[in-house]
Design a protein around this motif. Structure first.
Motif, mmCIF file in Angstrom:
data_model
loop_
_atom_site.group_PDB
_atom_site.id
_atom_site.type_symbol
_atom_site.label_atom_id
_atom_site.label_comp_id
_atom_site.label_asym_id
_atom_site.label_seq_id
_atom_site.Cartn_x
_atom_site.Cartn_y
_atom_site.Cartn_z
ATOM 1 N N ASN A 133 1.020 -1.285 0.027
ATOM 2 C CA ASN A 133 -0.059 -0.022 0.020
ATOM 3 C C ASN A 133 0.770 1.125 -0.075
ATOM 4 N N ASP A 134 0.171 2.385 0.115
ATOM 5 C CA ASP A 134 1.097 3.782 -0.154
ATOM 6 C C ASP A 134 1.916 3.978 1.101
ATOM 7 N N LYS A 135 1.675 3.118 2.167
ATOM 8 C CA LYS A 135 2.439 3.708 3.195
ATOM 9 C C LYS A 135 3.695 2.563 3.548
ATOM 10 N N ALA A 136 3.832 1.587 2.741
ATOM 11 C CA ALA A 136 4.409 0.195 2.813
ATOM 12 C C ALA A 136 5.945 0.851 2.552
ATOM 13 N N THR A 137 6.961 0.109 3.149
ATOM 14 C CA THR A 137 8.322 0.418 2.664
ATOM 15 C C THR A 137 9.059 -0.431 2.299
ATOM 16 N N ASP A 138 8.636 -1.805 2.188
ATOM 17 C CA ASP A 138 8.978 -2.675 1.403
ATOM 18 C C ASP A 138 8.510 -3.014 0.183
ATOM 19 N N TYR A 139 9.329 -3.140 -0.722
ATOM 20 C CA TYR A 139 9.246 -3.007 -2.283
ATOM 21 C C TYR A 139 9.421 -4.434 -2.810
ATOM 22 N N ASP A 162 13.487 -3.350 1.804
ATOM 23 C CA ASP A 162 13.245 -1.911 2.203
ATOM 24 C C ASP A 162 14.033 -1.081 1.379
ATOM 25 N N ASN A 163 13.548 -0.704 0.182
ATOM 26 C CA ASN A 163 14.172 0.083 -0.705
ATOM 27 C C ASN A 163 13.531 0.304 -1.887
ATOM 28 N N SER A 164 12.906 1.634 -2.084
ATOM 29 C CA SER A 164 12.114 1.938 -3.039
ATOM 30 C C SER A 164 12.490 1.731 -4.568
ATOM 31 N N HIS A 165 13.999 1.424 -4.642
ATOM 32 C CA HIS A 165 14.317 1.310 -6.184
ATOM 33 C C HIS A 165 15.066 -0.353 -5.893
ATOM 34 N N PRO A 166 14.223 -1.413 -5.977
ATOM 35 C CA PRO A 166 14.892 -2.847 -5.759
ATOM 36 C C PRO A 166 15.264 -3.474 -6.907
ATOM 37 N N LEU A 167 15.257 -2.697 -7.898
ATOM 38 C CA LEU A 167 15.561 -3.421 -9.214
ATOM 39 C C LEU A 167 16.928 -3.848 -9.487
ATOM 40 N N ASP A 168 18.061 -3.267 -8.999
ATOM 41 C CA ASP A 168 19.271 -3.841 -8.912
ATOM 42 C C ASP A 168 19.362 -5.105 -8.171
ATOM 43 N N GLU A 169 18.761 -4.828 -6.923
ATOM 44 C CA GLU A 169 19.187 -6.167 -6.110
ATOM 45 C C GLU A 169 18.167 -7.446 -6.379
ATOM 46 N N LEU A 170 16.819 -7.141 -6.803
ATOM 47 C CA LEU A 170 15.992 -8.296 -7.179
ATOM 48 C C LEU A 170 15.836 -8.824 -8.371
ATOM 49 N N ASN A 171 16.303 -7.876 -9.443
ATOM 50 C CA ASN A 171 15.799 -8.404 -10.714
ATOM 51 C C ASN A 171 16.689 -9.532 -11.350
ATOM 52 N N SER A 172 16.965 -10.767 -10.839
ATOM 53 C CA SER A 172 17.477 -11.868 -11.353
ATOM 54 C C SER A 172 16.463 -13.086 -11.468
ATOM 55 N N PRO A 173 16.503 -13.664 -12.641
ATOM 56 C CA PRO A 173 15.444 -14.633 -12.938
ATOM 57 C C PRO A 173 15.175 -15.635 -11.968
ATOM 58 N N ALA A 174 16.039 -16.008 -11.188
ATOM 59 C CA ALA A 174 15.972 -17.055 -10.241
ATOM 60 C C ALA A 174 14.914 -16.497 -9.108
ATOM 61 N N LYS A 175 15.034 -15.249 -8.811
ATOM 62 C CA LYS A 175 14.100 -14.673 -7.954
ATOM 63 C C LYS A 175 12.689 -14.433 -8.111
ATOM 64 N N TYR A 176 12.172 -14.935 -9.221
ATOM 65 C CA TYR A 176 10.852 -14.663 -9.545
ATOM 66 C C TYR A 176 10.191 -15.898 -9.558
ATOM 67 N N SER A 177 8.859 -15.830 -9.372
ATOM 68 C CA SER A 177 7.913 -17.320 -9.201
ATOM 69 C C SER A 177 8.078 -17.655 -10.564
ATOM 70 N N LYS A 178 7.639 -18.887 -10.822
ATOM 71 C CA LYS A 178 7.544 -19.700 -12.059
ATOM 72 C C LYS A 178 6.011 -19.604 -12.627
ATOM 73 N N LYS A 192 -1.114 1.951 -9.685
ATOM 74 C CA LYS A 192 -0.586 3.121 -9.819
ATOM 75 C C LYS A 192 -1.258 4.345 -9.162
ATOM 76 N N ASN A 193 -2.369 4.524 -9.095
ATOM 77 C CA ASN A 193 -3.195 5.658 -8.691
ATOM 78 C C ASN A 193 -3.163 5.412 -7.187
ATOM 79 N N LYS A 194 -3.093 4.266 -6.493
ATOM 80 C CA LYS A 194 -3.056 4.071 -5.020
ATOM 81 C C LYS A 194 -1.702 4.116 -4.494
ATOM 82 N N GLY A 195 -0.746 4.398 -5.292
ATOM 83 C CA GLY A 195 0.597 4.340 -4.594
ATOM 84 C C GLY A 195 1.200 2.971 -4.670
ATOM 85 N N GLN A 196 0.683 2.001 -5.080
ATOM 86 C CA GLN A 196 1.024 0.621 -5.028
ATOM 87 C C GLN A 196 2.003 0.273 -6.006
ATOM 88 N N LEU A 197 1.880 0.744 -6.887
ATOM 89 C CA LEU A 197 2.783 0.448 -8.305
ATOM 90 C C LEU A 197 3.452 1.722 -8.427
#
Ligand SMILES: [Zn+2]
Length: 205
Positions: A133-139, A162-178, A192-197
């Motif tokens: 939600n728009d208050k959450a600090t985990d992304y 806990d980083n609003s730009h998690p791309l570098d850390e999380l974006n590897s194929p093995a970390k995604y659900s199948k 997007k309008n709710k601040g979730q995306l």
């Protein structure tokens, strides 16, 4: 540490005719100098901060400032102050700051436009940064794996940080659900309008 303060810069000097020096009484040896004062931060002038009049005697070296000026010299000093303007460069820092803000606002708008475009016309490989939600600090991330008309299939990243730009850390194929699941463009727009995306990235661009 922020280094800031006031500096002065000499602007003009004129003889104080008809006023004898209050110390050595020599006539026509007094001169009045106007200096500009400006605020600086890290020695970059930011904005003008008034003017100072100094009377000095070229004969005995006496130097008087502001209210200490001889009565007969006050008016001439005031006039000279009025006629002397501070140079534009004393605003340099404000100019830089304004230019920086303008640049950031243009870049920000450009980025927002690009994101709106990515969201309206999704491509496989697009990555959405999301939170609960728009208050959450985990992304976390959602990755688009397929586009079918107004619906995208996404796979969810299985981590959140806990980083609003998690791309570098999380974006590897093995970390995604199948297991992909569908989201409509309407749902994405609501998120997007709710601040979730919070961000849309197209890594290959
Ligand atoms: Zn003198």
């Amino acid at each position: 540490m922020v280094i800031y303060g006031l500096n002065t810069t000499p602007l003009r000097t004129e003889p104080l005719l008809g006023v004898p020096c209050p110390s050595c009484a020599t006539p026509n040896k007094l001169q009045v100098s106007i200096a500009g004062r400006y605020a600086h931060a890290y020695w970059i002038p930011f904005f003008p901060f008034g003017k100072i009049a100094t009377a000095s005697c070229t004969h005995c070296g006496l130097s008087l400032q502001g209210k200490a000026l001889p009565e007969a010299a006050q008016e001439q000093a005031r006039d000279l102050k009025k006629q002397t303007s501070l140079p534009l460069w004393t605003w340099s820092g404000m100019g830089l700051l304004a230019a920086g803000l303008l640049w950031a606002s243009i870049a920000g708008r450009h980025h927002a436009q690009a994101e709106a475009g990515y969201l309206a016309a999704p491509h496989p490989g697009d990555i959405y940064t999301v939170r609960a939600n728009d208050k959450a600090t985990d992304y976390s991330l959602l990755k688009v794996v397929d586009v079918k008309g107004k619906t995208v299939d996404v796979v969810a990243n299985e981590y959140q940080i806990d980083n609003s730009h998690p791309l570098d850390e999380l974006n590897s194929p093995a970390k995604y659900s199948k297991t992909p699941y569908p989201l409509t463009q309407f749902e994405l727009q609501i998120m997007k309008n709710k601040g979730q995306l919070t961000s849309v990235d197209r890594p290959e661009e």
